[in-house]
Design a protein around this motif. Structure first.
Motif, PDB file in Angstrom:
ATOM      1  N   PRO A   1       0.845  -1.201   0.000  1.00  0.00           N
ATOM      2  CA  PRO A   1       0.000   0.000   0.000  1.00  0.00           C
ATOM      3  C   PRO A   1       0.881   1.252   0.000  1.00  0.00           C
ATOM      4  CG  PRO A   1      -0.704  -1.529   1.706  1.00  0.00           C
ATOM      5  CD  PRO A   1       0.598  -2.047   1.166  1.00  0.00           C
ATOM      6  N   HIS A   2       0.568   2.199  -0.884  1.00  0.00           N
ATOM      7  CA  HIS A   2       1.368   3.428  -0.965  1.00  0.00           C
ATOM      8  C   HIS A   2       0.566   4.486  -1.705  1.00  0.00           C
ATOM      9  CE1 HIS A   2       1.869   1.634  -4.940  1.00  0.00           C
ATOM     10  NE2 HIS A   2       2.188   2.833  -5.392  1.00  0.00           N
ATOM     11  N   CYS A   3       1.003   5.734  -1.580  1.00  0.00           N
ATOM     12  CA  CYS A   3       0.553   6.801  -2.477  1.00  0.00           C
ATOM     13  C   CYS A   3       1.749   7.115  -3.360  1.00  0.00           C
ATOM     14  CB  CYS A   3       0.173   8.050  -1.696  1.00  0.00           C
ATOM     15  SG  CYS A   3      -1.374   7.891  -0.818  1.00  0.00           S
ATOM     16  N   ASP A   4       1.496   7.581  -4.569  1.00  0.00           N
ATOM     17  CA  ASP A   4       2.606   7.857  -5.481  1.00  0.00           C
ATOM     18  C   ASP A   4       3.331   9.128  -5.036  1.00  0.00           C
ATOM     19  OD1 ASP A   4       1.976   5.572  -6.844  1.00  0.00           O
ATOM     20  OD2 ASP A   4       0.727   6.599  -8.320  1.00  0.00           O
ATOM     21  N   ARG A   5       4.664   9.130  -5.162  1.00  0.00           N
ATOM     22  CA  ARG A   5       5.452  10.206  -4.561  1.00  0.00           C
ATOM     23  C   ARG A   5       5.501  11.476  -5.404  1.00  0.00           C
ATOM     24  NH1 ARG A   5       8.478   6.474  -7.049  1.00  0.00           N
ATOM     25  NH2 ARG A   5      10.412   7.053  -8.095  1.00  0.00           N
TER      26      ARG A   5
ATOM     27  N   GLU B   1      -4.459   6.160  -1.457  1.00  0.00           N
ATOM     28  CA  GLU B   1      -3.571   5.022  -1.229  1.00  0.00           C
ATOM     29  C   GLU B   1      -4.029   3.847  -2.091  1.00  0.00           C
ATOM     30  OE1 GLU B   1      -1.471   3.261   2.779  1.00  0.00           O
ATOM     31  OE2 GLU B   1      -3.557   3.868   2.873  1.00  0.00           O
ATOM     32  N   HIS B   2      -3.082   3.111  -2.652  1.00  0.00           N
ATOM     33  CA  HIS B   2      -3.436   1.960  -3.488  1.00  0.00           C
ATOM     34  C   HIS B   2      -2.410   0.849  -3.312  1.00  0.00           C
ATOM     35  CE1 HIS B   2      -1.012   4.785  -5.837  1.00  0.00           C
ATOM     36  NE2 HIS B   2      -0.519   3.742  -6.495  1.00  0.00           N
ATOM     37  N   ARG B   3      -2.778  -0.339  -3.793  1.00  0.00           N
ATOM     38  CA  ARG B   3      -1.882  -1.495  -3.704  1.00  0.00           C
ATOM     39  C   ARG B   3      -2.240  -2.435  -4.844  1.00  0.00           C
ATOM     40  NH1 ARG B   3      -4.449  -5.149   1.286  1.00  0.00           N
ATOM     41  NH2 ARG B   3      -6.242  -5.867   0.083  1.00  0.00           N
TER      42      ARG B   3
HETATM   43 FE   LIG Z   1       1.444   3.536  -7.275  1.00  0.00          FE
END
Ligand SMILES: [Fe+2]
Ligand SMILES: O=C(O)CCC(=O)C(=O)O
Length: 251
Positions: free
Chosen positions: A123-127, A179-181
């Motif tokens: 899981p992350h948000c794009d930087r 947030e996505h994964r």
């Molecule tokens: Fe991403």
């Protein structure tokens, strides 16, 4: 491409413009992810970048140059429309905010014998500012929704557009980065081609004065140089709240 031709590009060195690797460079408790990926600096199409792209298959360099130019045009159109929608000048995001060298991730998720044991991507948000993502026709991308995860169903011939952390910060939280994964499946290979529209490393970023208003409230984030954000993102292993914690104004 056969494994022996990919091998020279195998590297975990984040400064390399063209590399092949597995899992992610972010270490969250030593977790590994079910993913091989290729990272390419795909824009601007300069001799320095193109020299690092593989010569095989023969059409690779010309196809990538063509795709990269088309995705950039699309991204600039989207950014102009977003700016106008926010009441900003149409060229607000053009220039340094979207003019950094662009990275493309080609993510390859092989079928996984037991998807309950691992994710394809954490899981992350794009930087960066904006993401243009093609996920083909195999489902796997999930977006955070409330306390759970929502499957982003593939629509043939369409792109998924993600807003990155920088969009959230510049708009003082109005256009939040979701947030996505990626999850795996037992049956099919999944491939996603992800183009990351980046600010220049030396670009100063913070809530735009026009976006600090009654609707969004007082400035929620400090001003910083984009390169500082990249360092903090790695240190926080891409965890949304941990990385935003560094840049939030805590009142
Ligand atoms: Fe991403
Ligand atoms: O494979 C996907 O659909 C997600 C990829 C992604 O989020 C990324 O590369 O940042």
């Amino acid at each position: 491409m056969p494994a022996e031709e990919k091998l020279p590009y195998r590297s975990d060195d984040l400064s390399k413009h063209f590399r092949v690797s597995s899992s992610t460079p972010y270490d969250r408790n030593g977790d590994r992810y079910w993913l091989d990926y290729l990272k390419i600096n795909c824009h601007p199409v300069t001799d320095e970048h193109v020299r690092e792209w593989p010569e095989k298959p023969a059409s690779f360099r010309s196809s990538l140059a063509e795709y990269s130019a088309a995705v950039h045009e699309l991204a600039q159109t989207l950014l102009r429309l977003i700016a106008e929608g926010l009441g900003l000048d149409g060229g607000f995001f053009a220039g340094d905010l979207s003019g950094g060298s662009t990275q493309m991730n080609v993510n390859y998720y092989p079928p996984c014998p037991d998807p309950s044991l691992t994710l394809g991507l954490l899981p992350h948000c794009d930087r960066h500012l904006l993401t243009v993502l093609s996920q083909g026709d195999v489902a796997g991308l999930q977006a955070r929704h409330g306390g759970g995860w929502l499957l982003v169903r593939p629509i043939p011939g369409s792109f998924v557009v993600n807003l990155g952390h920088q969009m959230e910060i510049i708009t003082n939280g109005l256009l939040a980065s979701v947030e996505h994964r990626a999850v795996t499946n037992t049956a099919a290979v999944r491939l996603s081609v992800v183009t990351l529209i980046m600010p220049k490393m030396e670009c100063r970023i913070g809530p735009a004065p026009e976006m600090v208003n009654e609707a969004t409230g007082p400035a929620k984030f400090k001003e910083f140089e984009f390169s500082e954000f990249i360092k903090a993102y790695s240190a926080a292993a891409a965890s949304r709240e941990d990385v935003l914690h560094y840049f939030r104004i805590h009142r």
